[in-house]
Structure formats: C-alpha cells, structure tokens
Design a protein around this motif. Sequence first.
Motif, mmCIF file in Angstrom:
data_model
loop_
_atom_site.group_PDB
_atom_site.id
_atom_site.type_symbol
_atom_site.label_atom_id
_atom_site.label_comp_id
_atom_site.label_asym_id
_atom_site.label_seq_id
_atom_site.Cartn_x
_atom_site.Cartn_y
_atom_site.Cartn_z
ATOM 1 N N ALA A 81 0.824 -1.343 -0.078
ATOM 2 C CA ALA A 81 -0.069 -0.017 -0.058
ATOM 3 C C ALA A 81 0.843 1.274 0.156
ATOM 4 C CB ALA A 81 -0.934 -0.053 1.123
ATOM 5 N N VAL A 82 0.569 2.353 -0.984
ATOM 6 C CA VAL A 82 1.166 3.421 -0.399
ATOM 7 C C VAL A 82 0.615 4.558 0.414
ATOM 8 C CG1 VAL A 82 1.882 3.263 -3.150
ATOM 9 C CG2 VAL A 82 -0.147 4.466 -2.563
ATOM 10 N N GLY A 83 -0.573 4.214 1.140
ATOM 11 C CA GLY A 83 -1.222 4.977 2.201
ATOM 12 C C GLY A 83 -2.687 4.831 2.235
ATOM 13 N N ILE A 84 -3.139 5.486 3.242
ATOM 14 C CA ILE A 84 -4.554 5.632 3.318
ATOM 15 C C ILE A 84 -4.917 7.011 3.495
ATOM 16 C CG2 ILE A 84 -4.659 3.038 4.447
ATOM 17 C CD1 ILE A 84 -4.893 4.530 7.142
ATOM 18 N N ASP A 85 -6.257 7.208 3.050
ATOM 19 C CA ASP A 85 -7.099 8.326 3.259
ATOM 20 C C ASP A 85 -8.176 8.221 3.966
ATOM 21 O OD1 ASP A 85 -5.176 9.684 1.505
ATOM 22 O OD2 ASP A 85 -6.578 9.221 -0.223
ATOM 23 N N GLN A 86 -8.668 9.242 4.592
ATOM 24 C CA GLN A 86 -10.182 9.313 5.258
ATOM 25 C C GLN A 86 -10.416 8.463 6.306
ATOM 26 O OE1 GLN A 86 -12.861 9.017 2.110
ATOM 27 N NE2 GLN A 86 -11.657 10.503 0.777
ATOM 28 N N LEU A 87 -9.277 8.323 7.017
ATOM 29 C CA LEU A 87 -9.389 7.388 8.196
ATOM 30 C C LEU A 87 -10.272 7.964 9.516
ATOM 31 C CD1 LEU A 87 -8.749 4.876 10.046
ATOM 32 C CD2 LEU A 87 -6.765 6.007 10.898
ATOM 33 N N ARG A 88 -11.522 7.145 9.572
ATOM 34 C CA ARG A 88 -12.263 7.551 10.734
ATOM 35 C C ARG A 88 -12.478 6.447 11.586
ATOM 36 N NH1 ARG A 88 -11.072 11.519 8.873
ATOM 37 N NH2 ARG A 88 -12.394 13.177 7.848
#
Length: 149
Positions: A81-88
């Motif tokens: 993975a290159v990353g995560i967005d919008q973690l809630r």
Amino acid sequence: MQYLDDFSVGDRASFGRYEVTREEVLDFARKYDPQPFHLSDEAAAETHFGRLAASGWHTCSMIMAMLVEHMKAHPQASLGAVGIDQLRWIRPVHPGDILRCETEILEVRPSQSRPEMGSLRSQMTAFNQKNEPVAQYVAIVLMRRRPQA
C-alpha cells in the motif's frame, strides 16, 4: 492469484472475525497508546467511551490482521500500500466486541508509466457484532497486472 485486471469498481468482499480481548486492549495501549481511557475502566468511565476502549490504532491493527488472513485465502498480486485516506474511528471498540470487515473497490487505475502494475483504491469498513461500523478508511494499494501470454 488476483491481479489488478481482475478487479472492477463496485466489487465487494466481506471477511474476517476478530474477537477483541481485554488483555490485548491493555497490552496494545501500554506499548503504543497509553492514554488513561485505554488503560483503566475508571478513567474510561469518566469519558464518552463509558468503559475501557481499544485504541483506534489497535482497531486498525486488528483490521490489518483480518485483511492478511483474507489475502492468504485469496492471494493477490499486491505490491503493498502507498497509504490510506479518510481514516475515521466511528465508534469505540471494547473488549468483547467481535469485528469483521467489508471492502468496496472505488477505483482501478493501470499505471501510465509502468504497464506491469497499477493501483486500486478501496474503502475498508470494520463492523462490530451489532453490524455497527466502528472504523473506515480508503486504502491505496499497488498491484501487478496480469502477465501477458
């Protein structure tokens, strides 16, 4: 083996079962997130958590454990993975909860510069035993494309 080319926008998967234990919540908190509401019933009772709650980072780790088990059963040509967005962190996770995951593919994009690979964007949602969402994020994963014959 599933390659980038095997995925389509809207594809969904449901998987995993993770029983959250008090010992694990405390161990993780002691090592990585030693805030009082992750370490003490009394301190947690004085917050909106109401009782001992797992760290959000611990919740992410439990999701990752379920994802790895799913990938063992359904191998993918993942390059990481290159990353995560919008973690809630939507709801607290408590000892005794039983978690599961659902994913939905949001985007499939072959690379313009590296034809042997591409990226997937997928939304991961973890649910508790009451089917309430507890955490959600969008993952961006690199994947190999299907080798040409």
